[in-house]
Design an enzyme around this catalytic site. Structure first.
Site, PDB file in Angstrom:
ATOM      1  N   LYS A 174     -15.185  10.791  -3.169  1.00  0.00           N
ATOM      2  CA  LYS A 174     -13.732  10.644  -3.399  1.00  0.00           C
ATOM      3  C   LYS A 174     -12.958  11.716  -2.636  1.00  0.00           C
ATOM      4  O   LYS A 174     -11.836  11.487  -2.206  1.00  0.00           O
ATOM      5  CB  LYS A 174     -13.391  10.627  -4.884  1.00  0.00           C
ATOM      6  CG  LYS A 174     -13.305  11.976  -5.596  1.00  0.00           C
ATOM      7  CD  LYS A 174     -12.756  11.815  -6.993  1.00  0.00           C
ATOM      8  CE  LYS A 174     -13.022  13.021  -7.889  1.00  0.00           C
ATOM      9  NZ  LYS A 174     -12.117  14.164  -7.674  1.00  0.00           N
ATOM     10  N   GLY A 192      -6.181  15.194  -9.247  1.00  0.00           N
ATOM     11  CA  GLY A 192      -5.684  16.422  -8.616  1.00  0.00           C
ATOM     12  C   GLY A 192      -5.409  16.231  -7.137  1.00  0.00           C
ATOM     13  O   GLY A 192      -4.351  16.640  -6.634  1.00  0.00           O
ATOM     14  N   ARG A 234      -1.611  21.229 -15.112  1.00  0.00           N
ATOM     15  CA  ARG A 234      -2.369  21.750 -13.967  1.00  0.00           C
ATOM     16  C   ARG A 234      -1.373  22.316 -12.941  1.00  0.00           C
ATOM     17  O   ARG A 234      -0.519  21.592 -12.428  1.00  0.00           O
ATOM     18  CB  ARG A 234      -3.259  20.650 -13.365  1.00  0.00           C
ATOM     19  CG  ARG A 234      -4.297  20.131 -14.373  1.00  0.00           C
ATOM     20  CD  ARG A 234      -5.221  19.105 -13.775  1.00  0.00           C
ATOM     21  NE  ARG A 234      -6.127  19.688 -12.788  1.00  0.00           N
ATOM     22  CZ  ARG A 234      -6.964  18.972 -12.039  1.00  0.00           C
ATOM     23  NH1 ARG A 234      -7.005  17.650 -12.170  1.00  0.00           N
ATOM     24  NH2 ARG A 234      -7.747  19.568 -11.176  1.00  0.00           N
ATOM     25  N   SER A 268      -6.432  26.823  -6.620  1.00  0.00           N
ATOM     26  CA  SER A 268      -7.027  25.557  -6.204  1.00  0.00           C
ATOM     27  C   SER A 268      -7.009  25.462  -4.680  1.00  0.00           C
ATOM     28  O   SER A 268      -5.972  25.723  -4.055  1.00  0.00           O
ATOM     29  CB  SER A 268      -6.250  24.374  -6.789  1.00  0.00           C
ATOM     30  OG  SER A 268      -6.696  23.165  -6.204  1.00  0.00           O
ATOM     31  N   ASP A 328     -17.544  21.705  -9.287  1.00  0.00           N
ATOM     32  CA  ASP A 328     -17.796  20.418  -9.947  1.00  0.00           C
ATOM     33  C   ASP A 328     -19.257  20.241 -10.359  1.00  0.00           C
ATOM     34  O   ASP A 328     -19.595  19.294 -11.070  1.00  0.00           O
ATOM     35  CB  ASP A 328     -17.374  19.250  -9.041  1.00  0.00           C
ATOM     36  CG  ASP A 328     -15.856  19.211  -8.841  1.00  0.00           C
ATOM     37  OD1 ASP A 328     -15.152  20.028  -9.468  1.00  0.00           O
ATOM     38  OD2 ASP A 328     -15.387  18.366  -8.059  1.00  0.00           O
ATOM     39  N   LYS A 370     -12.684   7.614 -13.036  1.00  0.00           N
ATOM     40  CA  LYS A 370     -11.992   8.539 -12.123  1.00  0.00           C
ATOM     41  C   LYS A 370     -12.766   8.742 -10.822  1.00  0.00           C
ATOM     42  O   LYS A 370     -12.176   8.817  -9.747  1.00  0.00           O
ATOM     43  CB  LYS A 370     -11.777   9.888 -12.811  1.00  0.00           C
ATOM     44  CG  LYS A 370     -11.102  10.923 -11.926  1.00  0.00           C
ATOM     45  CD  LYS A 370     -10.830  12.207 -12.684  1.00  0.00           C
ATOM     46  CE  LYS A 370     -10.605  13.378 -11.755  1.00  0.00           C
ATOM     47  NZ  LYS A 370      -9.281  13.463 -11.160  1.00  0.00           N
TER      48      LYS A 370
HETATM   49  O1  LIG Z   1     -10.301  19.028  -2.466  1.00  0.00           O
HETATM   50  C1  LIG Z   1     -11.000  18.348  -3.226  1.00  0.00           C
HETATM   51  O2  LIG Z   1     -11.336  17.177  -2.947  1.00  0.00           O
HETATM   52  C2  LIG Z   1     -11.494  18.967  -4.477  1.00  0.00           C
HETATM   53  C3  LIG Z   1     -11.470  20.333  -4.635  1.00  0.00           C
HETATM   54  C4  LIG Z   1     -11.958  21.017  -5.845  1.00  0.00           C
HETATM   55  O3  LIG Z   1     -10.839  21.447  -6.598  1.00  0.00           O
HETATM   56  P1  LIG Z   1     -10.280  22.965  -6.550  1.00  0.00           P
HETATM   57  O4  LIG Z   1      -9.963  23.297  -5.152  1.00  0.00           O
HETATM   58  O5  LIG Z   1      -9.066  22.870  -7.404  1.00  0.00           O
HETATM   59  O6  LIG Z   1     -11.353  23.838  -7.114  1.00  0.00           O
HETATM   60  C5  LIG Z   1     -12.803  20.093  -6.710  1.00  0.00           C
HETATM   61  O7  LIG Z   1     -12.992  20.674  -7.981  1.00  0.00           O
HETATM   62  C6  LIG Z   1     -12.169  18.726  -6.858  1.00  0.00           C
HETATM   63  O8  LIG Z   1     -12.972  17.877  -7.635  1.00  0.00           O
HETATM   64  C7  LIG Z   1     -12.000  18.062  -5.521  1.00  0.00           C
HETATM   65  C1  LIG Z   2     -11.607  18.480 -10.569  1.00  0.00           C
HETATM   66  C2  LIG Z   2     -11.789  17.221 -10.166  1.00  0.00           C
HETATM   67  O1  LIG Z   2     -10.866  16.440  -9.559  1.00  0.00           O
HETATM   68  P1  LIG Z   2      -9.328  16.689  -9.251  1.00  0.00           P
HETATM   69  O2  LIG Z   2      -9.065  18.169  -9.239  1.00  0.00           O
HETATM   70  O3  LIG Z   2      -9.099  16.076  -7.922  1.00  0.00           O
HETATM   71  O4  LIG Z   2      -8.558  16.007 -10.344  1.00  0.00           O
HETATM   72  C3  LIG Z   2     -13.119  16.585 -10.314  1.00  0.00           C
HETATM   73  O5  LIG Z   2     -13.313  15.469  -9.801  1.00  0.00           O
HETATM   74  O6  LIG Z   2     -14.013  17.168 -10.951  1.00  0.00           O
END
Ligand SMILES: O=C(O)C1=C[C@@H](OP(=O)(O)O)[C@@H](O)[C@H](O)C1
Ligand SMILES: C=C(OP(=O)(O)O)C(=O)O
EC number: 2.5.1.19
Length: 420
Positions: free
Chosen positions: A32, A80, A108, A159, A304, A403
């Site tokens: 994803k 996110g 968040r 993040s 993750d 998700k």
């Molecule tokens: O850029 C991405 O695709 C992601 C970055 C990570 O988040 P953070 O950068 O907030 O740690 C990860 O935990 C999330 O599932 C996906």
């Molecule tokens: C933190 C995760 O996703 P996101 O931050 O994109 O919601 C995840 O997939 O574990």
């Protein structure tokens, strides 16, 4: 198992394993993280064909929202990457619109990204709490082209998604972008993944460690085939670790040379009793081996994976020190609190030892019909599901998996679990 035919998931699922060795092949979804970057960059490049896009809700959502750029409101739900990447993408179009999300999304933080975008001329207001979604985008003051890239200082310790979001719009800015990273940068491999995909679409990005630089340049429409998702693969590693001796599994669509930092699961699980063999045709074969006597692992680069590893370590009774868990508090749920609550039901513990160190331990770890709460977090459901190999187990709100891995329960059914 009737979940596949039902768009509505049941309130809970009971998982049972018929006590045989675990063997066969399981499908992991496409990444994803790669998918959602590829979709944004494809939109900025104005073309290129994307193959093997993820069927995750987070990706379908991104695809849908990008198809209607004139919408009055964009609902990022609990995704996110959608919230952060779209905020940057839409802010640069200068459009007036709103970005909203689930109740958890409103907890968040997004202030670091909003502040950076404001410095690039975006007019963004908080519709609720300062520093958090929902956001009101109110247009953009165009900036003149300068010889030097626009300089931004961005915290890297909350993040990495803010940094990825900024990098991806970088080539479209009249002067490009130079980002100075401050603080302990977490999830760094996700920033590298962003750079790799940008480069694949013809945009160069210089990575000098604490400084990232993107010149103003055109993305080139390019085709891309998304790799399988290593974070999703981690649940199958967990299953091989917890299955009866002699178990092995094959997972297709995973590459030896991956852009995903969560490929770190290969090394981590080597210590928890799973050996990985990379086969031809982009697949891996997992075989059970003996775990180490104790493990110490930093999750700064791969947050993750933390839930998967905590559950396996507790179930195997391998004393494990986990560090780099700071970002877990602001994900789909407070993942540290959720792990502590749920591990305790089995006789496991995740103890905060201070200074960022957490100890996984277990005192008579046993699986006997407990019910696991999932806290609106797909990874809670998938990290605890492998415990069903050790005894019957109920997972609440199994719908959460949509998700990132909508087919998860079906795959469990195919490999031999009874899923009711
Ligand atoms: O850029 C991405 O695709 C992601 C970055 C990570 O988040 P953070 O950068 O907030 O740690 C990860 O935990 C999330 O599932 C996906
Ligand atoms: C933190 C995760 O996703 P996101 O931050 O994109 O919601 C995840 O997939 O574990």
């Amino acid at each position: 198992m009737t979940i596949s035919s039902s768009p509505e998931y049941p309130a809970s699922l009971q998982l049972t394993w018929p006590s045989q060795v675990l063997r066969g092949s399981a499908q992991v979804p496409a990444s994803k993280s790669e998918s959602n970057r590829a979709l944004i960059i494809q939109a900025l490049a104005g073309g290129g064909q994307l193959r093997n896009l993820s069927d995750a809700n987070d990706t379908q959502l991104m695809e849908r929202l990008l198809q209607d750029p004139a919408a009055a409101t964009f609902d990022a739900e609990d995704a996110g990457t959608v919230m952060r990447f779209l905020t940057a993408y839409l802010a640069m179009t200068g459009r007036q619109t709103e970005l909203v999300g689930t109740a958890r999304m409103l907890e968040r933080p997004i202030g670091v990204l909003v502040e950076a975008l404001r410095q690039l001329g975006a007019r963004i207001e908080y519709a609720g709490q300062e520093g958090y979604p929902p956001l009101r985008l109110q247009g953009r003051t165009p900036q003149p082209a300068e010889e030097d890239p626009t300089e931004l200082t961005v915290r890297g310790d909350i993040s990495s998604q803010y940094i990825s979001a900024l990098l991806m719009i970088g080539p479209t800015l009249p002067s490009g972008l130079r980002i100075w990273l401050t603080g302990k940068v977490g999830s760094r491999p996700y920033i590298r993944m962003t750079q790799a995909l940008m480069q694949h679409f013809g945009a160069q990005c210089r990575d000098l460690g604490e400084v990232l630089e993107v010149r103003s340049q055109a993305y080139q429409p390019t085709d891309y085939t998304v790799e399988g998702d290593w974070s999703a693969a981690s649940y199958w590693y967990a299953m091989v670790a917890l299955a009866p001796a002699g178990s092995h599994l094959t997972l297709p669509t995973l590459r030896r040379y991956s852009w995903q930092g969560d490929q770190a699961i290969v090394g981590i699980m080597a210590q928890l009793g799973v050996q990985t063999e990379f086969l031809a045709n982009e697949s891996v074969r997992l075989t059970q081996t003996a775990p180490a006597a104790a493990v110490e692992q930093d999750f700064t680069d791969c947050p993750d994976l933390a839930q998967t590893v905590a559950v396996v370590a507790a179930a195997l009774g391998v004393p494990t020190i986990m560090t780099g868990l700071e970002s877990l508090r602001i994900k789909e749920t407070d993942r540290i609190a959720a792990l502590q609550q749920e591990l305790a039901k089995f006789g496991g513990a995740l103890t905060d030892e201070g200074e960022g160190r957490f100890r996984v331990s277990a005192d008579g770890f046993e699986v006997k019909n407990q019910t696991v709460a999932t806290y609106h977090d797909h990874r809670m459901a998938m990290a605890f599901a492998p415990l069903a190999l050790r005894g019957p187990l109920t997972i609440e709100a199994p719908r959460v998996v949509r998700k990132s891995y909508p087919q998860f329960w079906q795959e469990l059914g195919k490999i031999g679990f009874e899923v009711r």
